[in-house]
Design a protein around this motif. Structure first.
Motif, mmCIF file in Angstrom:
data_model
loop_
_atom_site.group_PDB
_atom_site.id
_atom_site.type_symbol
_atom_site.label_atom_id
_atom_site.label_comp_id
_atom_site.label_asym_id
_atom_site.label_seq_id
_atom_site.Cartn_x
_atom_site.Cartn_y
_atom_site.Cartn_z
ATOM 1 N N ARG A 201 0.831 -1.205 0.000
ATOM 2 C CA ARG A 201 0.000 0.000 0.000
ATOM 3 C C ARG A 201 0.865 1.254 0.000
ATOM 4 O O ARG A 201 0.541 2.257 -0.651
ATOM 5 C CB ARG A 201 -0.928 0.004 1.214
ATOM 6 C CG ARG A 201 -2.102 -0.944 1.127
ATOM 7 C CD ARG A 201 -3.174 -0.469 0.147
ATOM 8 N NE ARG A 201 -3.707 0.833 0.491
ATOM 9 C CZ ARG A 201 -4.641 1.056 1.416
ATOM 10 N NH1 ARG A 201 -5.122 0.035 2.129
ATOM 11 N NH2 ARG A 201 -5.103 2.274 1.641
ATOM 12 N N ASP B 71 -7.632 7.493 2.359
ATOM 13 C CA ASP B 71 -7.440 6.303 1.533
ATOM 14 C C ASP B 71 -7.264 6.728 0.077
ATOM 15 O O ASP B 71 -8.087 7.464 -0.476
ATOM 16 C CB ASP B 71 -8.668 5.396 1.679
ATOM 17 C CG ASP B 71 -8.468 4.035 1.047
ATOM 18 O OD1 ASP B 71 -7.836 3.962 -0.027
ATOM 19 O OD2 ASP B 71 -8.947 3.045 1.610
ATOM 20 N N CYS C 266 -7.758 5.200 -2.570
ATOM 21 C CA CYS C 266 -8.832 4.770 -3.460
ATOM 22 C C CYS C 266 -9.931 5.828 -3.556
ATOM 23 O O CYS C 266 -10.764 5.775 -4.461
ATOM 24 C CB CYS C 266 -9.416 3.451 -2.986
ATOM 25 S SG CYS C 266 -8.253 2.061 -3.125
ATOM 26 N N GLN D 32 -9.846 3.745 -9.641
ATOM 27 C CA GLN D 32 -10.740 2.684 -9.181
ATOM 28 C C GLN D 32 -9.905 1.593 -8.525
ATOM 29 O O GLN D 32 -8.807 1.270 -8.992
ATOM 30 C CB GLN D 32 -11.536 2.091 -10.345
ATOM 31 C CG GLN D 32 -12.498 3.072 -10.996
ATOM 32 C CD GLN D 32 -13.282 2.437 -12.134
ATOM 33 O OE1 GLN D 32 -13.321 1.217 -12.286
ATOM 34 N NE2 GLN D 32 -13.915 3.279 -12.942
ATOM 35 N N CYS D 33 -10.438 1.034 -7.436
ATOM 36 C CA CYS D 33 -9.737 -0.009 -6.693
ATOM 37 C C CYS D 33 -10.583 -1.276 -6.620
ATOM 38 O O CYS D 33 -11.804 -1.237 -6.784
ATOM 39 C CB CYS D 33 -9.421 0.466 -5.276
ATOM 40 S SG CYS D 33 -8.213 1.820 -5.199
ATOM 41 N N SER E 110 -8.294 -3.003 -2.010
ATOM 42 C CA SER E 110 -7.696 -1.661 -2.065
ATOM 43 C C SER E 110 -6.525 -1.567 -3.036
ATOM 44 O O SER E 110 -5.708 -0.639 -2.934
ATOM 45 C CB SER E 110 -7.240 -1.194 -0.678
ATOM 46 O OG SER E 110 -8.358 -1.057 0.185
ATOM 47 N N VAL F 179 -5.211 -0.614 -6.706
ATOM 48 C CA VAL F 179 -5.666 0.230 -7.813
ATOM 49 C C VAL F 179 -5.704 -0.603 -9.094
ATOM 50 O O VAL F 179 -4.679 -1.133 -9.538
ATOM 51 C CB VAL F 179 -4.744 1.448 -7.996
ATOM 52 C CG1 VAL F 179 -5.157 2.259 -9.228
ATOM 53 C CG2 VAL F 179 -4.777 2.332 -6.757
#
Length: 250
Positions: free
Chosen positions: A35, A59, A61, A71-72, A76, A78
């Motif tokens: 992440r 976040d 996203c 868009q995720c 989470s 991408v």
């Protein structure tokens, strides 16, 4: 990190790393390494395209602005990153986008991006759509894009790309759209493109292509649109190509 240098403090990469170091959201949520890399990649893109004001301590996203579309998936990751068309986004395509390993769509078309197409994008092996058309990109088409074997659409047209069409693109057998028109591509049409048997649209017009039309294009039995005009081709149209039976123009 892909070709990332932090020696230039004003680079998009250095500025993104500086932002990430002070990222309260990442600290409070104890984000995983994947992440953190994802946030770094997106932040680098935001700085590169001059939209760092859209970065937030939230976040990633949910990051949205007047320029970006993200868009995720449920984890989470991408899966789609794009620039809104006709917003005049400037800057170069950062190779750090290759850190978005879950990406299936990369849409950067109809803006004012400069520089070359990063060969590092070839590591995005989940990509099904790569569209950087209608910008001001220069340089050649990276042969390493042949690693993107899930691509259904590859759109690099309406730029200022030079060099030849890589014969390696002939391995992208999932392609249904190949758009390379309106560049400054030279050399001949690779016969290997005849292996793209799922291809429906082949756009090569308005380049500087020479030589004859390969008879192997006659193997493209799914072809619906073929644009080869405004080049420097010679010879006759292969009989194999005439046998395809194109649908009537609309």
């Amino acid at each position: 990190l892909p070709s990332t240098s932090f020696t230039n403090a004003s680079s998009s990469q250095s500025r993104a790393m500086g932002w990430l170091v002070s990222d309260d959201f990442a600290t409070s949520q104890q984000l995983t390494d994947s992440r953190l890399l994802q946030r770094f990649a997106l932040a680098t893109a935001f700085f590169s395209f001059g939209r760092e004001a859209s970065l937030g301590q939230t976040d990633e996203c949910g990051w949205q602005g007047d320029l970006f579309e993200i868009q995720c998936d449920s984890g989470s990751g991408v899966v789609s990153f794009g620039l809104v068309q006709y917003k005049g986004a400037m800057g170069t395509i950062p190779p750090e986008l290759s850190l978005l390993t879950a990406l299936t769509r990369l849409d950067l078309d109809y803006n004012s991006l400069t520089g070359s197409i990063p060969p590092q994008l070839s590591s995005l092996t989940a990509l099904t759509v790569l569209d950087v058309s209608s910008n001001d990109l220069t340089g050649s088409i990276p042969p390493r894009l042949s690693s993107l074997t899930l691509l259904s659409s590859l759109s690099l047209g309406s730029n200022q790309l030079t060099g030849t069409i890589p014969s390696q693109l002939g391995v992208l057998t999932s392609l249904s759209i190949l758009y390379l028109s309106s560049n400054q591509l030279t050399g001949t049409i690779p016969s290997q493109l005849g292996a793209l048997t799922s291809l429906r649209w082949l756009y090569l017009r308005s380049n500087l292509l020479t030589g004859t039309i390969p008879s192997q294009l006659g193997d493209l039995t799914s072809l619906q649109r073929l644009w080869l005009h405004w080049n420097q081709l010679i010879g006759s149209v292969p009989s194999e190509l005439c046998a395809i039976g194109f649908p009537a123009p609309w």
